[in-house]
Design a protein around this motif. Structure first.
Motif, short mmCIF file in Angstrom:
data_model
loop_
_atom_site.label_atom_id
_atom_site.label_comp_id
_atom_site.label_asym_id
_atom_site.label_seq_id
_atom_site.Cartn_x
_atom_site.Cartn_y
_atom_site.Cartn_z
N MET A 1 48.36 100.23 85.16
CA MET A 1 47.44 99.71 84.05
C MET A 1 49.26 99.08 83.39
SD MET A 1 45.72 101.25 81.33
CE MET A 1 46.67 102.45 80.34
N LYS A 2 49.08 98.17 82.79
CA LYS A 2 50.51 97.87 82.12
C LYS A 2 49.95 98.66 80.37
CE LYS A 2 48.27 93.49 79.29
NZ LYS A 2 48.58 92.38 79.20
N GLU A 3 51.44 98.86 80.48
CA GLU A 3 51.92 99.50 78.68
C GLU A 3 50.82 98.66 77.94
OE1 GLU A 3 55.19 100.93 76.43
OE2 GLU A 3 55.66 100.73 77.85
N LEU A 4 50.57 99.44 77.10
CA LEU A 4 49.78 98.30 75.82
C LEU A 4 50.81 98.97 74.53
CD1 LEU A 4 46.06 100.12 76.87
CD2 LEU A 4 47.32 97.64 76.85
N ASP A 5 50.51 98.07 73.68
CA ASP A 5 50.50 98.57 72.39
C ASP A 5 49.32 98.97 71.32
OD1 ASP A 5 50.67 97.47 69.51
OD2 ASP A 5 51.89 95.83 70.09
N PHE A 6 49.79 100.36 71.21
CA PHE A 6 48.53 100.66 70.81
C PHE A 6 47.52 99.85 69.68
CE2 PHE A 6 49.35 105.02 73.31
CZ PHE A 6 48.51 103.91 74.72
N ASP A 7 48.68 99.89 68.37
CA ASP A 7 48.01 99.34 67.76
C ASP A 7 47.62 97.83 66.88
OD1 ASP A 7 49.58 101.10 66.02
OD2 ASP A 7 51.04 100.30 65.72
N THR A 8 48.35 97.14 67.72
CA THR A 8 47.78 95.80 68.60
C THR A 8 46.11 95.85 68.72
OG1 THR A 8 49.89 94.54 68.16
CG2 THR A 8 47.88 93.28 69.31
N THR A 9 46.10 96.57 70.10
CA THR A 9 45.24 97.42 70.12
C THR A 9 43.81 97.68 70.04
OG1 THR A 9 46.01 97.25 72.67
CG2 THR A 9 43.42 97.57 72.99
N TRP A 10 43.96 98.37 69.21
CA TRP A 10 43.35 98.72 68.59
C TRP A 10 42.98 98.53 67.41
CZ3 TRP A 10 39.78 102.35 68.86
CH2 TRP A 10 39.18 102.99 67.91
N GLN A 11 43.70 97.24 66.72
CA GLN A 11 42.65 96.20 65.58
C GLN A 11 41.42 95.26 66.50
OE1 GLN A 11 43.28 96.11 62.55
NE2 GLN A 11 44.27 98.83 62.76
N ASN A 12 42.12 94.74 67.95
CA ASN A 12 41.09 94.20 68.89
C ASN A 12 39.73 94.48 69.27
OD1 ASN A 12 43.56 92.30 68.06
ND2 ASN A 12 44.09 92.59 70.27
N ILE A 13 40.61 95.79 69.46
CA ILE A 13 38.83 96.59 69.41
C ILE A 13 37.95 97.09 68.43
CG2 ILE A 13 37.92 99.57 70.13
CD1 ILE A 13 40.65 99.28 71.46
N LEU A 14 38.93 97.77 67.13
CA LEU A 14 37.54 97.63 66.32
C LEU A 14 37.37 96.41 65.67
CD1 LEU A 14 40.42 99.45 63.77
CD2 LEU A 14 38.73 100.40 64.92
N SER A 15 37.66 94.99 66.15
CA SER A 15 36.93 93.90 65.00
C SER A 15 35.77 93.60 66.54
CB SER A 15 38.48 92.75 65.82
OG SER A 15 37.13 91.28 65.56
N ASP A 16 35.99 93.73 67.77
CA ASP A 16 35.28 93.71 68.52
C ASP A 16 33.87 94.57 68.38
OD1 ASP A 16 35.87 91.66 70.09
OD2 ASP A 16 37.06 92.77 71.80
N ILE A 17 34.08 95.69 68.18
CA ILE A 17 33.41 97.01 67.81
C ILE A 17 32.04 96.26 66.40
CG2 ILE A 17 33.18 99.58 67.49
CD1 ILE A 17 35.32 100.54 68.44
N LYS A 18 33.34 96.06 65.62
CA LYS A 18 32.20 95.64 64.39
C LYS A 18 31.12 95.13 64.19
CE LYS A 18 33.01 94.35 59.64
NZ LYS A 18 34.06 93.52 58.43
N GLU A 19 31.53 94.19 65.65
CA GLU A 19 30.78 92.97 65.69
C GLU A 19 29.79 93.36 66.86
OE1 GLU A 19 32.01 88.58 67.67
OE2 GLU A 19 33.03 89.13 66.56
N ARG A 20 29.49 94.04 67.26
CA ARG A 20 29.09 94.55 68.52
C ARG A 20 27.88 95.84 67.70
NH1 ARG A 20 31.67 94.97 74.59
NH2 ARG A 20 32.98 93.03 74.08
N SER A 21 28.12 96.18 66.48
CA SER A 21 27.53 97.39 66.35
C SER A 21 26.47 96.90 65.03
CB SER A 21 28.75 98.59 65.66
OG SER A 21 29.55 98.52 64.87
N LYS A 22 25.63 97.58 64.61
CA LYS A 22 24.86 97.29 63.18
C LYS A 22 24.42 98.92 61.86
CE LYS A 22 22.31 94.18 66.15
NZ LYS A 22 20.01 93.87 66.18
N VAL A 23 25.52 99.35 62.46
CA VAL A 23 25.72 100.38 61.09
C VAL A 23 26.74 99.74 59.81
CG1 VAL A 23 27.31 102.86 61.02
CG2 VAL A 23 26.16 102.05 63.45
N PRO A 24 25.66 100.51 58.67
CA PRO A 24 26.44 100.05 57.19
C PRO A 24 27.46 100.40 57.38
CG PRO A 24 24.26 101.07 57.21
CD PRO A 24 24.83 101.10 59.05
#
Length: 462
Positions: A1-24
């Protein structure tokens, strides 16, 4: 697995989680979060508090594993959590009756709103910003419309008309627009008034022969926020003046936001020309919050107060109080105070009993009035009415005054600004400090608990 930029990856992950979840109020739980490490099938996540960890585990973990796996490129089957270390607070000298905005925001852990220039007549409450507004199915349309207006005043949804029952967040949303506009441009002129204030100032202007000054004040603004417009019903002269004020602002593309307890067509004795203008823009209603949203509201309130409560106990309160946000927050404060005063633990049985006492109290026809609470507090501490609302700040007056504020909040669920009006016109931040001080003192002072119990027993036995 290639080395990740954790900060950038996490922001992208949060964006996807927000889109898929319906939690207020997604942002509440992931504020100041970070991806700390990936080790094989294990992800390490850092969150702001143990309370946030508990909530994220129960509401987001499945979708987090799914999104993490997609971004990492290999299966993530387990997530471990760590809590952010709390920053040490610097010592500050605090005026006992007038804390600064920074001090209050730090103690209550709410977003700090920069103090910006506003019209001198504007009263925007520091806490009423978009970041502290919990979004759910019952208010999503109104929230989206308010955000759109804040980004493009005078052109998107003008006027914006928000209606709904008492204590559902209409004023909060309206003022959040004002704060956001000022954040973008501190030179904008924002004017917030209740309909009652508009009415009283109009009458005063007519009596004093200062109509020109009145018109200059109300027609020389960029954003005009009017609360509870239903109170203009049946007042012909005031409706006439409001009609001309509305036209003057609208014709120059100034933003108008109005709140009411009902849609314009249902306000009795409202002139047709006003009703048609109010309906010409965007009308958005706010409904009572559903169970999930009520839980999110209570959880946010606990975070603000620095308290950590098991989500199952939060749900217990949310299930019992389903009317409006104001009563929901008041119930939480009352239950917490009840347990503190009686030196009881936060568990299911004790919360259930406290809620039962709260319901019984609300059912009483002789619920204490502001005047009764004031009378009994003054009698208990041997001071008079003039002293408890006076500007004097000696210890023998400040403490009873804070007890009075505390009881108005916990027993009547009054807002901080309205409590301030009852205590000599004090600023809402002063009231917040006084209530907070008594609440903290109850935790460690057994004698004070007994005093509060005695005072409450007197006005419930009258």
């Amino acid at each position: 697995m290639k080395e990740l930029d954790f900060d950038t990856t996490w922001q992208n992950i949060l964006s996807d989680i927000k889109e898929r979840s319906k939690v207020p109020s997604f942002r509440t739980w992931f504020e100041k979060s970070s991806l700390e490490n990936i080790k094989g099938e294990l992800a390490e996540i850092n969150l702001s508090s143990a309370f946030a960890i508990s909530y994220v585990q129960s509401h987001f973990e499945d979708v987090m594993k799914e999104v993490l796996s997609e971004h990492v490129g290999s299966p993530i089957k387990k997530i471990t959590y760590s809590e952010s270390k709390k920053q040490k607070k610097s010592k500050q000298v605090i005026d006992p009756d007038q804390p600064s905005l920074i001090d209050l925001a730090d103690r209550q852990k709410v977003p700090v709103v920069e103090q910006v220039k506003t019209n001198s007549s504007s009263t925007l409450y520091d806490r009423y910003v978009f970041d502290t507004f919990i979004v759910g199915n019952s208010n999503r349309l109104a929230h989206a419309a308010a955000q759109a207006v804040s980004r493009s005043i005078g052109s998107a949804y003008n006027p914006l008309y928000i209606y709904g029952g008492v204590g559902l967040g209409k004023t909060h949303l309206m003022q959040a627009v004002g704060h956001e506009v000022l954040r973008q441009d501190p030179d904008k002129k924002i004017l917030y008034v209740s309909c009652e204030v508009f009415l009283n100032e109009f009458i005063t202007a007519i009596q004093a022969g200062s109509a020109d000054r009145f018109k200059k004040k109300y027609r020389n603004v960029d954003v005009f926020l009017v609360d509870d417009i239903q109170f203009i019903a049946g007042k012909e002269s005031t409706q006439e003046e409001f009609f001309h004020t509305y036209n003057a602002l609208h014709q120059t593309n100034k933003q108008i936001i109005i709140t009411s307890d009902k849609p314009p067509q249902e306000i009795p004795q409202l002139e047709d020309r006003l009703a048609s203008r109010f309906a010409a823009g965007m009308i958005a209603d706010i409904q009572p919050p559903d169970l999930e949203m009520r839980e999110a509201i209570l959880q946010r309130k606990c975070i603000e107060q620095g308290k950590e409560i098991n989500p199952k106990l939060i749900r217990l309160i949310a299930e019992r109080v389903d009317s409006n946000i104001r009563e929901l927050e008041g119930a939480l404060l009352t239950v917490m105070t009840d347990l503190e005063v009686n030196n009881q633990e936060l568990n299911h049985d004790n919360i259930q009993q406290a809620l039962n006492r709260l319901v019984q109290t609300k059912r009483k026809s002789d619920r204490p009035s502001v005047g009764l609470i004031r009378d009994i507090v003054c009698e208990f501490y041997r001071i008079n009415h003039e002293e408890i609302i006076s500007a004097r700040r000696n210890k023998e007056l400040v403490f009873p005054r804070q007890i009075f504020m505390f009881l108005l909040k916990t027993e009547l669920s009054m807002s901080f600004p309205n409590i301030g009006k009852e205590v000599g016109g004090r600023d809402h931040t002063t009231v917040m400090y006084g209530v907070d001080k008594i609440f903290k003192e109850l935790k460690k002072n057994i004698d004070l608990r007994d005093e509060v119990k005695e005072i409450k027993s007197r006005f419930y036995s009258v």
